[in-house]
Design an enzyme around this catalytic site. Structure first.
Site, PDB file in Angstrom:
ATOM      1  N   GLY A  53      63.860   3.114 -10.517  1.00  0.00           N
ATOM      2  CA  GLY A  53      63.186   4.269 -11.042  1.00  0.00           C
ATOM      3  C   GLY A  53      63.047   4.549 -12.452  1.00  0.00           C
ATOM      4  N   CYS A  54      62.983   6.056 -12.782  1.00  0.00           N
ATOM      5  CA  CYS A  54      62.890   6.334 -14.105  1.00  0.00           C
ATOM      6  C   CYS A  54      64.043   5.798 -14.904  1.00  0.00           C
ATOM      7  CB  CYS A  54      62.793   7.710 -14.475  1.00  0.00           C
ATOM      8  SG  CYS A  54      62.803   8.506 -15.884  1.00  0.00           S
ATOM      9  N   PHE A  55      63.824   5.007 -16.056  1.00  0.00           N
ATOM     10  CA  PHE A  55      64.718   3.998 -16.514  1.00  0.00           C
ATOM     11  C   PHE A  55      65.504   5.025 -17.684  1.00  0.00           C
ATOM     12  CE2 PHE A  55      61.232   2.227 -19.812  1.00  0.00           C
ATOM     13  CZ  PHE A  55      60.951   3.500 -20.081  1.00  0.00           C
ATOM     14  N   TRP A  56      65.191   6.321 -17.928  1.00  0.00           N
ATOM     15  CA  TRP A  56      66.106   7.272 -18.792  1.00  0.00           C
ATOM     16  C   TRP A  56      67.654   7.452 -18.052  1.00  0.00           C
ATOM     17  CZ3 TRP A  56      61.700  11.542 -19.414  1.00  0.00           C
ATOM     18  CH2 TRP A  56      60.758  11.178 -20.296  1.00  0.00           C
ATOM     19  N   GLU A  97      59.649  -0.147 -14.535  1.00  0.00           N
ATOM     20  CA  GLU A  97      60.664   0.405 -15.782  1.00  0.00           C
ATOM     21  C   GLU A  97      62.281  -0.391 -15.209  1.00  0.00           C
ATOM     22  OE1 GLU A  97      60.890   4.538 -16.345  1.00  0.00           O
ATOM     23  OE2 GLU A  97      58.583   4.709 -16.281  1.00  0.00           O
TER      24      GLU A  97
END
Length: 211
Positions: A53-56, A97
């Site tokens: 999922g979102c890599f942040w 991502e």
């Protein structure tokens, strides 16, 4: 565009990309103080590569783990060379991502990283994580050795029935040899250190991996 983002683009339809990286990256990891670019890994350390999922938020989880020497975020598993963030988000590069982790196996095992990977996202959602929809949010384990592959498949096999008993579907995580990894733009690196109140995907199931 929604249709394109929820179906894997065929390689012959992917964006052409470019022959080399078009931006500079910081020298140091802002949290760990180690090099950010880790194409050359110090002796005794190993590399793991995950999509979740979102890599942040994903990167933050791993830089907090003892034994992790460096992390970075980027794009992996697609066709387009040296893609941009906007290109990846279009669904027209095939990349997910990704978080690249350089770790000390004497301090944290690859199995520990795989367990953490499964416990901090929902590996049953296919081309999405929560409200984040698109092929770039798919779950992936990219292995660098036969040993890593064996560990990843054993843990996945053990986790499948556990998560199914909790009412979830089949695990959709792709487990493949490590592909070319392209570093994401510098503003994405250690994003939640730079933006402490920034976005974190909250799609974890809360279900522990056995063992």
């Amino acid at each position: 565009m929604f249709f394109k983002k929820t179906e894997m683009v065929a390689p012959d339809r992917a964006l052409p990309g470019r022959p080399q990286q078009q931006f500079a990256l910081s020298d140091k990891h802002l949290v760990l103080g180690s090099p950010l670019v880790t194409d050359v890994v110090p002796e005794g350390l190993e590399v793991a590569l995950f999509g979740l999922g979102c890599f942040w938020g994903a990167e933050e989880i791993f830089w907090r783990m003892p034994g992790v020497w460096s992390t970075s975020v980027g794009y992996a598993g697609g066709t387009t060379p040296h893609p941009t963030y906007d290109e990846v988000c279009s669904g027209m590069t095939g990349h997910t991502e990704a978080v690249r982790i350089v770790f000390d196996p004497d301090a944290v095992s690859y199995a520990d990283l795989v367990r953490a990977f499964y416990e901090v996202h929902d590996p049953t959602q296919g081309y999405r994580q929560g409200n984040d929809v698109g092929t770039q949010y798919r779950s992936a384990i990219y292995f660098f050795s036969e040993e890593q592959e064996q560990v990843a498949r054993q843990i996945t096999e053990a986790y499948g029935p556990v998560i199914a008993r909790a009412g979830y579907g089949a695990i959709t995580t792709e487990i493949k040899p490590a592909p070319t990894y392209y570093y994401a733009e510098d503003y994405h690196q250690q994003y939640l250190y730079k933006n402490p109140n920034g976005y974190r995907c909250h799609s974890a199931t809360g279900i522990k991996v056995p063992g």
